[in-house]
Design a protein around this motif. Structure first.
Motif, PDB file in Angstrom:
ATOM      1  N   SER A 189       0.818  -1.206   0.000  1.00 32.38           N
ATOM      2  CA  SER A 189       0.000   0.000   0.000  1.00 32.38           C
ATOM      3  C   SER A 189       0.855   1.260   0.000  1.00 32.38           C
ATOM      4  CB  SER A 189      -0.916  -0.003   1.215  1.00 32.38           C
ATOM      5  OG  SER A 189      -0.151  -0.066   2.388  1.00 32.38           O
ATOM      6  N   GLY A 190       2.029   1.224   0.598  1.00 29.59           N
ATOM      7  CA  GLY A 190       2.863   2.410   0.689  1.00 29.59           C
ATOM      8  C   GLY A 190       3.370   2.922  -0.650  1.00 29.59           C
ATOM      9  N   GLN A 191       3.204   2.097  -1.689  1.00 28.24           N
ATOM     10  CA  GLN A 191       3.697   2.520  -3.001  1.00 28.24           C
ATOM     11  C   GLN A 191       2.696   3.409  -3.727  1.00 28.24           C
ATOM     12  OE1 GLN A 191       4.051  -1.477  -4.525  1.00 28.24           O
ATOM     13  NE2 GLN A 191       6.242  -1.559  -4.119  1.00 28.24           N
ATOM     14  N   ARG A 192       1.517   3.544  -3.161  1.00 29.13           N
ATOM     15  CA  ARG A 192       0.437   4.131  -3.931  1.00 29.13           C
ATOM     16  C   ARG A 192       0.649   5.619  -4.248  1.00 29.13           C
ATOM     17  NH1 ARG A 192      -4.715   2.477  -6.079  1.00 29.13           N
ATOM     18  NH2 ARG A 192      -5.194   4.327  -7.252  1.00 29.13           N
ATOM     19  N   ALA A 193       1.200   6.374  -3.304  1.00 29.83           N
ATOM     20  CA  ALA A 193       1.362   7.805  -3.546  1.00 29.83           C
ATOM     21  C   ALA A 193       2.294   8.049  -4.728  1.00 29.83           C
ATOM     22  CB  ALA A 193       1.902   8.491  -2.297  1.00 29.83           C
ATOM     23  N   VAL A 194       3.376   7.305  -4.776  1.00 29.46           N
ATOM     24  CA  VAL A 194       4.312   7.440  -5.898  1.00 29.46           C
ATOM     25  C   VAL A 194       3.613   7.059  -7.196  1.00 29.46           C
ATOM     26  CG1 VAL A 194       6.494   6.654  -6.844  1.00 29.46           C
ATOM     27  CG2 VAL A 194       6.201   6.806  -4.382  1.00 29.46           C
ATOM     28  N   PHE A 195       2.909   5.946  -7.129  1.00 32.16           N
ATOM     29  CA  PHE A 195       2.219   5.467  -8.319  1.00 32.16           C
ATOM     30  C   PHE A 195       1.244   6.522  -8.842  1.00 32.16           C
ATOM     31  CE2 PHE A 195      -1.483   3.608 -10.312  1.00 32.16           C
ATOM     32  CZ  PHE A 195      -0.933   2.765 -11.259  1.00 32.16           C
ATOM     33  N   ASP A 196       0.441   7.084  -7.949  1.00 34.53           N
ATOM     34  CA  ASP A 196      -0.568   8.052  -8.386  1.00 34.53           C
ATOM     35  C   ASP A 196       0.077   9.267  -9.039  1.00 34.53           C
ATOM     36  OD1 ASP A 196      -2.870   6.692  -7.821  1.00 34.53           O
ATOM     37  OD2 ASP A 196      -3.062   7.488  -5.784  1.00 34.53           O
ATOM     38  N   ALA A 197       1.144   9.744  -8.433  1.00 37.61           N
ATOM     39  CA  ALA A 197       1.796  10.928  -8.993  1.00 37.61           C
ATOM     40  C   ALA A 197       2.330  10.629 -10.392  1.00 37.61           C
ATOM     41  CB  ALA A 197       2.922  11.382  -8.074  1.00 37.61           C
ATOM     42  N   LEU A 198       2.929   9.453 -10.564  1.00 37.10           N
ATOM     43  CA  LEU A 198       3.475   9.115 -11.879  1.00 37.10           C
ATOM     44  C   LEU A 198       2.350   8.820 -12.879  1.00 37.10           C
ATOM     45  CD1 LEU A 198       6.540   6.977 -10.816  1.00 37.10           C
ATOM     46  CD2 LEU A 198       6.562   9.231 -11.876  1.00 37.10           C
ATOM     47  N   PHE A 199       1.295   8.191 -12.390  1.00 37.15           N
ATOM     48  CA  PHE A 199       0.157   7.931 -13.275  1.00 37.15           C
ATOM     49  C   PHE A 199      -0.381   9.248 -13.829  1.00 37.15           C
ATOM     50  CE2 PHE A 199      -4.327   7.408 -14.218  1.00 37.15           C
ATOM     51  CZ  PHE A 199      -4.346   6.235 -14.972  1.00 37.15           C
ATOM     52  N   ASP A 200      -0.481  10.252 -12.966  1.00 40.53           N
ATOM     53  CA  ASP A 200      -0.989  11.546 -13.409  1.00 40.53           C
ATOM     54  C   ASP A 200      -0.099  12.181 -14.472  1.00 40.53           C
ATOM     55  OD1 ASP A 200      -3.221  11.420 -11.837  1.00 40.53           O
ATOM     56  OD2 ASP A 200      -2.333  12.531 -10.173  1.00 40.53           O
ATOM     57  N   LEU A 201       1.182  11.850 -14.429  1.00 39.90           N
ATOM     58  CA  LEU A 201       2.084  12.398 -15.454  1.00 39.90           C
ATOM     59  C   LEU A 201       2.000  11.598 -16.749  1.00 39.90           C
ATOM     60  CD1 LEU A 201       5.299  13.201 -13.379  1.00 39.90           C
ATOM     61  CD2 LEU A 201       3.507  14.759 -14.148  1.00 39.90           C
ATOM     62  N   TRP A 202       1.895  10.295 -16.639  1.00 36.81           N
ATOM     63  CA  TRP A 202       1.929   9.461 -17.853  1.00 36.81           C
ATOM     64  C   TRP A 202       0.547   9.302 -18.484  1.00 36.81           C
ATOM     65  CZ3 TRP A 202       6.494   9.827 -15.722  1.00 36.81           C
ATOM     66  CH2 TRP A 202       7.610   9.509 -16.483  1.00 36.81           C
ATOM     67  N   PHE A 203      -0.486   9.469 -17.680  1.00 39.26           N
ATOM     68  CA  PHE A 203      -1.845   9.392 -18.200  1.00 39.26           C
ATOM     69  C   PHE A 203      -2.588  10.650 -17.767  1.00 39.26           C
ATOM     70  CE2 PHE A 203      -0.201   5.164 -17.729  1.00 39.26           C
ATOM     71  CZ  PHE A 203      -0.636   4.468 -18.852  1.00 39.26           C
ATOM     72  N   PRO A 204      -2.152  11.809 -18.289  1.00 38.49           N
ATOM     73  CA  PRO A 204      -2.673  13.063 -17.746  1.00 38.49           C
ATOM     74  C   PRO A 204      -4.153  13.239 -18.073  1.00 38.49           C
ATOM     75  CG  PRO A 204      -1.306  13.474 -19.655  1.00 38.49           C
ATOM     76  CD  PRO A 204      -1.182  12.018 -19.368  1.00 38.49           C
ATOM     77  N   LEU A 205      -4.775  14.004 -17.204  1.00 36.47           N
ATOM     78  CA  LEU A 205      -6.188  14.301 -17.334  1.00 36.47           C
ATOM     79  C   LEU A 205      -6.468  15.059 -18.620  1.00 36.47           C
ATOM     80  CD1 LEU A 205      -8.836  14.253 -15.766  1.00 36.47           C
ATOM     81  CD2 LEU A 205      -8.166  16.421 -14.751  1.00 36.47           C
TER      82      LEU A 205
END
Ligand SMILES: Nc1ncnc2c1ncn2[C@@H]1O[C@H](COP(=O)(O)OP(=O)(O)O)[C@@H](O)[C@H]1O
Ligand SMILES: [Mg+2]
Lengths: 296, 488
Positions: free
Chosen positions: B63-79
């Motif tokens: 679960s601790g990996q989620r913050a990093v994942f979300d931030a990178l997801f937002d960059l690679w799959f931007p809104l």
């Protein structure tokens, strides 16, 4: 694009889409977040077990039950505990009965006797074997996996890998259908990397306030909406305090039930003080909350 | 979502994303990559949140990996691209500048109602309108995104900004200063069913949390816009929260801290085995010349049996003195657990915690204690807070010295844990000097970046002149420092 075909005959998918998961789980009283619905959908489509990790009382066990209810599948549950072993998880032979049978077999050839005592009649199937042998659609729940010893993970890994089991006296038994498999863990210890890699991973945390309000109302339908909202607000604030055990969804539901049972329909300080023990089970937690939230 | 238009197609884009996760410390193996591709094939790519959850399920294991994942997801799959403004627009004054007061009114309303969706839109608008740094040098703005109500404004100063600053945007709006006003609104508002300190406290904490959430929205949006200028690789390197032992103690969220605590035991094992190796190497101390000569008397002065200086002077006693206030608490908690896991390296460990009072908490660290939850018990100890609950190093040091005068002696290694932020009170250097004279070693572990030592109310530089101070921003840094301090 899944790498291995699911069994010989392609298995019929349980759900049409993520939205279909949401609707059908809601029909049986389970309100799924996007994360829950998406991972349930994918676990079925990819034929992978779903590992759900999170604090107690957030709906992990209930999710398995809801998937079974929603799809008309049978639920087979393996409850893990400290010291659980293969004999309890997979199968064992009923030795007492076998001995009786052998003593009663005077005059028969040993081969006949042996074939007989290793037949179905003397087998005690446990949940893992039961799930594999079932002909009907099945949801297999391995509950509280973190309570079992690490060796049991090896067994799970074997069984969940290709859904087959070898009983030496019988040979290999392969599942007719791949059960929808859900493992839960309260994260009291890390599960092995190998087991995790077999699974899709879902960290199930406390729901957002809107979802929690709907869950409470679904479970305690007679509760006035405004009261449900108030409960959820306060529980949300309690979760922000350093407590030994943060209140979970199950505590919010219990709180709603308690207020209803007491015939209370507003939440003033007096009521909160009197019923706080329902939400905070540790005396020290309750004291702390009273002090921090200026409830005295 | 605009990801699928990337050259090389979706598979290549996914490989790229996997690379970014790995560089951020998340071990995504080949199996996970295959699963991720399978996930993408099953989902509707226009349902961005489903894609996010699906990829997380395939690629993450903790679960601790989620913050990093979300931030990178937002960059690679931007809104979206550019401003991507929604319904909520910034109010403008007649002269064309942002009307900050009207903006604060707007934000106060959203905070009062807890309207998360509108807050997210406002965060985007605020970064767009107030977060641009160095606008005006370029020619022509970047394409305004699929702007809604706010999109008609064109591109501010017209030029392309050189960067975006969350600090600048937040500084203009100062959302934290809206707390009192929102609370007053709530008190006077239509649902003011409450009128007790409790009800007010609940609202206060709720609104405070909303403000914090709004700040995070602004920071995330700044990162997204920054990536458009500098490229997502650069944004990922600098702007994304880090994982595990590279996360900053002071900015970690509670989930990251919980994840860190789960790594204490493996980390302690690692340190202990490194230490054992160091000991093996150091087993023979240097030759003790005087004893060798004395021994050689019996062999007619020929040094047959060299005497080695005794390598280990016995295991020291360790005393921890830990600030457990505010954001430093996570750092102190982790360090206390780590030291406890290393207890075999010491003859004895005693632990003291302070805010503006000081208490001993050694008893809470027994062999079977639930150390994950120990902070709740520590903060509940009477005596920890003596006055107003703001950390006061000087007074805490004084109480420590007076209350337990015999704790620090010639066999003691004393570790002080904290950011040395004294709230402008007297740092009480005399007591620290006195402690340093009596103890065998004294070291200070500071979770703040060294660049901030001595700024504002930090007495780090002054304390640092009395005892050696070490920067311990991350678990990795802390492990390095602690292993250096362990007795050989
Ligand atoms: N999303 C949900 N929808 C409906 N009920 C829920 C949901 N989440 C939790 N619950 C309720 O919360 C309680 C605790 O759930 P449970 O599955 O036992 O928790 P866990 O297994 O995570 O400890 C149950 O009464 C369950 O019905
Ligand atoms: Mg359960």
């Amino acid at each position: 694009m899944s790498t291995e075909p699911v069994g010989e005959k392609a298995q019929k998918a349980l759900f049409d889409s993520v939205d279909d998961v949401v609707t059908r789980l809601a029909d049986v009283g389970y309100l799924a977040s996007t994360a829950v619905a998406t991972t349930v959908f994918l676990a079925d489509r990819l034929g992978k077990p779903l590992l759900v990790e999170g604090p107690a009382g957030v709906g992990k066990t209930e999710l398995a039950r809801a998937v079974a209810d929603a799809t008309g599948a049978g639920l087979v549950r393996l409850q893990c505990y400290e010291g659980i072993d293969e004999a309890r998880a997979l199968y064992e032979w009923n030795h007492a009965k076998q001995l009786l049978r052998i003593t009663a077999s005077q005059g028969e050839s040993w081969d006949d006797t042996r074939d007989d005592v290793f037949s179905e009649e003397f087998l005690l199937p446990r949940p893992l074997l039961t799930a594999i042998r079932r002909e009907e659609p099945t949801v297999l729940l391995v509950d509280e996996t973190d309570k079992a010893d690490v060796e049991v993970e090896g067994l799970l890994l074997e069984v969940l890998g290709d859904f087959q089991v070898t009983v030496p006296e019988w040979g290999t038994i392969t599942a007719n259908q791949r059960p929808f498999t859900l493992l839960t863990s309260n994260a009291t210890r890390e599960l092995s990397e190998a087991l995790k890699r077999r699974c899709l991973f879902l960290h199930l945390d406390f729901p957002d306030p809107e979802l929690e309000r709907r869950i409470v109302l679904a479970r305690v339908p007679q509760l006035p909406e405004a009261l449900a909202e108030e409960l959820v607000r306060i529980v949300g604030v309690l979760r922000g305090i350093q407590l030994r055990k943060a209140p979970s969804v199950s505590e919010t539901i219990d709180w709603g039930r308690t207020l209803l049972a007491l015939g209370l329909d507003t939440l003033d300080d007096e009521t909160v003080r009197a019923t706080l023990g329902v939400v905070l089970k540790h005396q020290a937690d309750a004291q702390r909350a009273v002090a921090e939230l200026r409830l005295n | 979502m605009s990801a699928p238009s990337v050259t090389g197609g979706l598979p290549a884009h996914l490989v790229d994303f996997v690379g970014a996760l790995r560089r951020a410390g998340i071990a995504v193996g080949p199996g996970e990559s295959v699963d991720a591709a399978a996930v993408i094939a099953e989902l509707d790519l226009l349902r961005r949140e489903q894609v996010r959850e699906g990829l997380a399920a395939a690629m993450l294991r903790r679960s601790g990996q989620r913050a990093v994942f979300d931030a990178l997801f937002d960059l690679w799959f931007p809104l979206g691209q550019g401003a991507a403004l929604g319904e909520v627009a910034l109010p403008y004054a007649e002269d064309g500048s942002v009307d900050v007061e009207a903006l604060r009114d707007l934000l106060a309303g959203l905070l009062r109602d807890g309207d998360t969706a509108a807050m997210a839109e406002l965060a985007r608008a605020i970064v767009d309108g107030l977060g641009a740094v160095g606008r005006g040098q370029g020619q022509g703005g970047q394409g305004q995104g699929q702007g809604g109500g706010g999109g008609d404004r064109g591109d501010g100063g017209g030029g392309r900004p050189s960067t975006w600053s969350a600090y600048q945007a937040l500084n203009a709006v100062r959302p934290e200063t809206l707390l009192a006003r929102v609370l007053a609104d709530l008190r006077g508002g239509p649902d003011a069913a409450w009128d007790s300190p409790f009800a007010e406290e609940v609202s206060r904490r709720e609104v405070r949390e909303r403000i914090a959430a709004f700040r995070r929205m602004v920071t995330d949006e700044t990162r997204r816009r920054g990536a458009e200028i500098r490229g997502r690789e650069a944004a990922a390197r600098t702007g994304v929260p880090k994982e595990g032992d590279r996360v900053d103690f002071l900015t970690a969220n509670s989930e990251q801290l919980a994840d860190l605590r789960r790594r204490v035991a493996p980390l302690a094992r690692h340190l202990a085995s490194r230490l054992a190796a160091r000991r093996r190497r150091a087993r023979r101390g240097p030759i003790d010349l005087r004893r060798t000569l004395r021994r050689s008397m019996s062999t007619g002065g020929v040094p047959m049996r060299p005497a080695f200086r005794r390598p280990r002077p016995g295991r020291p006693e360790l005393v921890l003195f830990c600030d457990v206030s505010g954001s430093v608490a996570g750092f102190s908690h982790f360090t206390m657990m780590l030291v406890q896991a290393l207890r075999e390296q010491f003859s004895r460990i005693r632990i003291f915690c302070f805010v503006d009072g000081c208490v001993e908490v050694t008893d809470l660290f027994g062999p079977n204690a639930d150390l994950g939850g120990v902070m709740a018990e520590i903060t509940a100890r009477p005596g920890l807070i003596a006055f107003d609950g703001h950390s006061d190093y000087g007074s805490a040091l004084g109480r420590f010295r007076e209350g337990w005068p015999d704790v620090v002696g010639p066999r003691t290694s004393l570790l002080l844990l904290g950011d040395a932020r004294t709230n402008y009170r007297d740092p009480n250097l005399t007591v620290l000097t006195d402690l340093a004279e009596h103890a065998r070693h004294v070291h200070w572990l500071n979770p703040e970046p060294q660049a901030q030592w001595g700024t504002g109310d930090s007495a780090a530089r002054r304390y640092g002149e009395v005892v050696p101070m070490h920067e311990c921003r991350t678990a990795a840094q802390l492990a390095g420092v602690v292993s250096g301090l362990l007795p050989v």
